[in-house]
Scaffold this motif. Structure first.
Motif, PDB file in Angstrom:
ATOM      1  N   UNK A 128       0.831  -1.213   0.000  1.00 51.04           N
ATOM      2  CA  UNK A 128       0.000   0.000   0.000  1.00 51.04           C
ATOM      3  C   UNK A 128       0.863   1.259   0.000  1.00 51.04           C
ATOM      4  N   UNK A 129       1.908   1.269   0.809  1.00 46.78           N
ATOM      5  CA  UNK A 129       2.815   2.417   0.840  1.00 46.78           C
ATOM      6  C   UNK A 129       3.558   2.554  -0.490  1.00 46.78           C
ATOM      7  N   UNK A 130       3.920   1.446  -1.081  1.00 46.91           N
ATOM      8  CA  UNK A 130       4.555   1.437  -2.393  1.00 46.91           C
ATOM      9  C   UNK A 130       3.656   2.115  -3.426  1.00 46.91           C
ATOM     10  N   UNK A 131       2.379   1.773  -3.414  1.00 47.59           N
ATOM     11  CA  UNK A 131       1.419   2.373  -4.350  1.00 47.59           C
ATOM     12  C   UNK A 131       1.259   3.866  -4.080  1.00 47.59           C
ATOM     13  N   UNK A 132       1.250   4.266  -2.814  1.00 46.21           N
ATOM     14  CA  UNK A 132       1.176   5.692  -2.480  1.00 46.21           C
ATOM     15  C   UNK A 132       2.364   6.437  -3.076  1.00 46.21           C
ATOM     16  N   UNK A 133       3.538   5.862  -2.977  1.00 43.34           N
ATOM     17  CA  UNK A 133       4.742   6.507  -3.515  1.00 43.34           C
ATOM     18  C   UNK A 133       4.696   6.540  -5.044  1.00 43.34           C
ATOM     19  N   UNK A 134       4.227   5.476  -5.676  1.00 41.14           N
ATOM     20  CA  UNK A 134       4.055   5.472  -7.137  1.00 41.14           C
ATOM     21  C   UNK A 134       3.082   6.585  -7.536  1.00 41.14           C
ATOM     22  N   UNK A 135       1.971   6.704  -6.812  1.00 39.82           N
ATOM     23  CA  UNK A 135       1.009   7.778  -7.084  1.00 39.82           C
ATOM     24  C   UNK A 135       1.657   9.150  -6.932  1.00 39.82           C
ATOM     25  N   UNK A 136       2.430   9.329  -5.877  1.00 39.05           N
ATOM     26  CA  UNK A 136       3.119  10.597  -5.648  1.00 39.05           C
ATOM     27  C   UNK A 136       4.060  10.929  -6.805  1.00 39.05           C
ATOM     28  N   UNK A 137       4.838   9.941  -7.245  1.00 40.61           N
ATOM     29  CA  UNK A 137       5.764  10.166  -8.352  1.00 40.61           C
ATOM     30  C   UNK A 137       5.016  10.544  -9.629  1.00 40.61           C
ATOM     31  N   UNK A 138       3.855   9.932  -9.838  1.00 41.40           N
ATOM     32  CA  UNK A 138       3.034  10.268 -10.995  1.00 41.40           C
ATOM     33  C   UNK A 138       2.489  11.692 -10.888  1.00 41.40           C
TER      34      UNK A 138
END
Length: 79
Positions: A52-62
């Motif tokens: 879940x945290x990984x996905x949050x960071x991917x979203x942030x980078x996007x």
């Protein structure tokens, strides 16, 4: 145990930088996650993040324009 200060590795910014450095051109989310798990398992990255945290960071980078997604693949932005 909660603490007042985080190291860069413990922050989402530091994790995002690690993911950007690990991202090859045209990579899917699953393979990037596997790279992180492998790096964590071999002590190349010292902090455990959840998926879940990984996905949050991917979203942030996007959101900040550091990566883009085309046809299910992630690409680093070069501009």
């Amino acid at each position: 145990m909660p603490k007042k200060h985080l190291t860069l590795d413990e922050s989402y910014l530091g994790f995002g930088a690690f993911l950007l450095m690990s991202l090859n051109s045209g990579e899917d989310v699953d393979s990037l996650w596997e790279k992180y798990i492998s790096a964590f398992g071999s002590n190349k990255y010292s902090v455990k993040f959840s998926f879940d945290e990984f996905i949050i960071v991917i979203d942030f980078l996007f959101i900040i324009g550091a990566i883009r997604m085309e046809k299910g693949k992630l690409y680093r932005e070069t501009t």
